[in-house]
Design an enzyme around this catalytic site. Structure first.
Site, PDB file in Angstrom:
ATOM      1  N   GLU A 115       7.931  22.602  41.218  1.00 46.08           N
ATOM      2  CA  GLU A 115       8.689  23.550  40.376  1.00 46.08           C
ATOM      3  C   GLU A 115       7.765  24.549  39.681  1.00 46.08           C
ATOM      4  OE1 GLU A 115      10.853  20.005  38.670  1.00 46.08           O
ATOM      5  OE2 GLU A 115      12.425  21.503  38.622  1.00 46.08           O
ATOM      6  N   GLU A 135      12.773  13.108  42.382  1.00 45.51           N
ATOM      7  CA  GLU A 135      13.785  12.994  41.324  1.00 45.51           C
ATOM      8  C   GLU A 135      14.982  12.103  41.681  1.00 45.51           C
ATOM      9  OE1 GLU A 135      12.053  15.721  41.861  1.00 45.51           O
ATOM     10  OE2 GLU A 135      11.614  16.711  39.967  1.00 45.51           O
TER      11      GLU A 135
HETATM   12  N1  COA Z   1       2.812   9.952  36.023  1.00 46.04           N
HETATM   13  C1  COA Z   1       1.828   9.248  35.442  1.00 46.04           C
HETATM   14  N2  COA Z   1       0.759   8.755  36.116  1.00 46.04           N
HETATM   15  C2  COA Z   1       0.708   9.005  37.429  1.00 46.04           C
HETATM   16  C3  COA Z   1       1.687   9.754  38.095  1.00 46.04           C
HETATM   17  C4  COA Z   1       2.790  10.247  37.336  1.00 46.04           C
HETATM   18  N3  COA Z   1       3.756  10.970  37.890  1.00 46.04           N
HETATM   19  N4  COA Z   1       1.352   9.830  39.403  1.00 46.04           N
HETATM   20  C5  COA Z   1       0.195   9.156  39.542  1.00 46.04           C
HETATM   21  N5  COA Z   1      -0.210   8.659  38.349  1.00 46.04           N
HETATM   22  C6  COA Z   1      -1.387   7.870  38.064  1.00 46.04           C
HETATM   23  C7  COA Z   1      -1.266   6.466  38.641  1.00 46.04           C
HETATM   24  O1  COA Z   1      -0.561   5.612  37.726  1.00 46.04           O
HETATM   25  C8  COA Z   1      -2.711   6.073  38.764  1.00 46.04           C
HETATM   26  O2  COA Z   1      -3.213   5.685  37.508  1.00 46.04           O
HETATM   27  P1  COA Z   1      -4.205   4.398  37.360  1.00 46.04           P
HETATM   28  O3  COA Z   1      -5.411   4.765  38.175  1.00 46.04           O
HETATM   29  O4  COA Z   1      -4.453   4.325  35.886  1.00 46.04           O
HETATM   30  O5  COA Z   1      -3.457   3.251  37.928  1.00 46.04           O
HETATM   31  C9  COA Z   1      -3.400   7.389  39.153  1.00 46.04           C
HETATM   32  O6  COA Z   1      -2.488   8.425  38.759  1.00 46.04           O
HETATM   33  C10 COA Z   1      -3.623   7.507  40.632  1.00 46.04           C
HETATM   34  O7  COA Z   1      -2.391   7.289  41.304  1.00 46.04           O
HETATM   35  P2  COA Z   1      -2.189   6.216  42.476  1.00 46.04           P
HETATM   36  O8  COA Z   1      -0.739   5.814  42.498  1.00 46.04           O
HETATM   37  O9  COA Z   1      -3.199   5.096  42.328  1.00 46.04           O
HETATM   38  O10 COA Z   1      -2.559   7.094  43.730  1.00 46.04           O
HETATM   39  P3  COA Z   1      -2.030   6.923  45.206  1.00 46.04           P
HETATM   40  O11 COA Z   1      -2.811   7.862  46.035  1.00 46.04           O
HETATM   41  O12 COA Z   1      -2.003   5.480  45.601  1.00 46.04           O
HETATM   42  O13 COA Z   1      -0.484   7.373  45.151  1.00 46.04           O
HETATM   43  C11 COA Z   1       1.316   8.887  44.581  1.00 46.04           C
HETATM   44  C12 COA Z   1      -0.193   8.703  44.811  1.00 46.04           C
HETATM   45  C13 COA Z   1       1.538  10.329  44.156  1.00 46.04           C
HETATM   46  C14 COA Z   1       2.089   8.593  45.876  1.00 46.04           C
HETATM   47  C15 COA Z   1       1.783   7.906  43.498  1.00 46.04           C
HETATM   48  O14 COA Z   1       0.880   7.991  42.395  1.00 46.04           O
HETATM   49  C16 COA Z   1       3.155   8.226  42.984  1.00 46.04           C
HETATM   50  O15 COA Z   1       4.137   7.915  43.646  1.00 46.04           O
HETATM   51  N6  COA Z   1       3.253   8.804  41.798  1.00 46.04           N
HETATM   52  C17 COA Z   1       4.517   9.107  41.134  1.00 46.04           C
HETATM   53  C18 COA Z   1       5.143  10.397  41.667  1.00 46.04           C
HETATM   54  C19 COA Z   1       6.452  10.656  40.954  1.00 46.04           C
HETATM   55  O16 COA Z   1       7.427   9.954  41.116  1.00 46.04           O
HETATM   56  N7  COA Z   1       6.459  11.667  40.075  1.00 46.04           N
HETATM   57  C20 COA Z   1       7.593  11.996  39.237  1.00 46.04           C
HETATM   58  C21 COA Z   1       8.305  13.169  39.808  1.00 46.04           C
HETATM   59  S1  COA Z   1       9.770  13.558  38.874  1.00 46.04           S
END
Ligand code: COA
Length: 242
Positions: A115, A135
């Site tokens: 966005e 979302e």
């Molecule tokens: N909010 C807060 N922290 C987040 C985040 C988010 N949206 N996305 C990633 N992080 C943090 C993780 O908790 C992790 O923190 P840690 O190292 O303290 O555990 C760090 O960023 C790295 O992320 P990680 O999940 O270990 O990386 P990955 O490569 O395995 O996976 C994603 C990456 C993007 C697939 C996964 O982090 C994810 O699904 N994130 C959420 C995306 C989401 O739903 N966003 C909201 C959209 S409305």
């Protein structure tokens, strides 16, 4: 301008650089980031030295992984967490700045990351960029304008598929759907954005600003109204240049 914690703002030779700077959380958008973006966007809007802006993400893994899920989880409910995000109209401010913004995206580009990029005028993607809107899986709808800006950019059917199914796109798919202007190797991403910004900077600032207004405001008008808007802006530009 106060010191920023979760973004970095630099200005070099008329180009503003906003870097989302929470690489340990994949540059997730939190309330602090909202406040800092609101402040920096106001400063950019009012700074006559800034001719173009590049928006990018810090670290190797992400442009922005969407809303900060820890803030969602600590708020009493996702609804209350969302209300906090509405208190400052970052997106309204973003969309109303008549200066060119270029998004340079790599890695994860999720939720409000997409966005934010849609508030920009030109979008470049690194080959490793992945685009998704998580979302619906979280039981929410986009809150940063995505339900309006995405269909205006990629069309109704493609936008609804992304928004309702949550399916992620590769950078090539994003290019085919016209979500991004260009795909470049990750190592060339910033340079590619800078080349565009430098080229824009060589042009008359007012002409560039009026072009942006004519196109972005015109998209919400009928053709007749849009042509009238173009004529008005053209007259104003000529008068300013006389
Ligand atoms: N909010 C807060 N922290 C987040 C985040 C988010 N949206 N996305 C990633 N992080 C943090 C993780 O908790 C992790 O923190 P840690 O190292 O303290 O555990 C760090 O960023 C790295 O992320 P990680 O999940 O270990 O990386 P990955 O490569 O395995 O996976 C994603 C990456 C993007 C697939 C996964 O982090 C994810 O699904 N994130 C959420 C995306 C989401 O739903 N966003 C909201 C959209 S409305």
């Amino acid at each position: 301008m106060s010191a920023f914690e979760v973004i970095i703002y630099d200005k070099q030779d008329g180009i503003g650089y906003i870097t989302l700077n929470r690489p340990e959380a994949l540059n997730a958008y939190n309330i602090r980031m909202r406040d800092e973006l609101y402040e920096v966007l106001g400063a950019i809007r009012d700074d006559p030295e800034v001719a173009a802006v590049i928006l990018k993400g810090a670290g190797g893994k992400a442009f922005c992984a969407g809303a900060d899920l820890t803030e969602f989880l600590t708020a009493p409910s996702p609804v209350i967490a969302r209300q906090a995000r509405f208190q400052r109209d970052v997106w309204g401010r973003f969309l109303n700045i008549d200066k060119p913004f270029i998004a340079a995206m790599h890695g994860y580009v999720l939720g409000s990351g997409i966005e934010m990029a849609l508030c920009c005028d030109i979008r470049l993607a690194a080959e490793d960029a992945r685009f998704g809107l998580p979302e619906p899986g979280l039981g929410i709808i986009p809150a940063a304008g995505g339900s309006q800006t995405l269909p205006r950019t990629i069309g109704r059917a493609a936008a609804l598929e992304m928004l309702m199914s949550g399916r992620w796109l590769t950078s090539e798919e994003a290019y085919r759907l016209k979500l991004v202007n260009r795909v470049v190797p990750h190592a060339d991403l910033l340079l590619a954005a800078e080349k565009i910004a430098i080229k824009i900077k060589t042009h008359d600032r007012t002409a560039v600003s009026y072009i942006k207004q004519a196109v972005t405001r015109g998209l919400d008008l009928t053709l007749a109204e849009g042509l009238e808007l173009e004529a008005q802006l053209g007259r104003r530009l000529t008068a300013a240049q006389e």
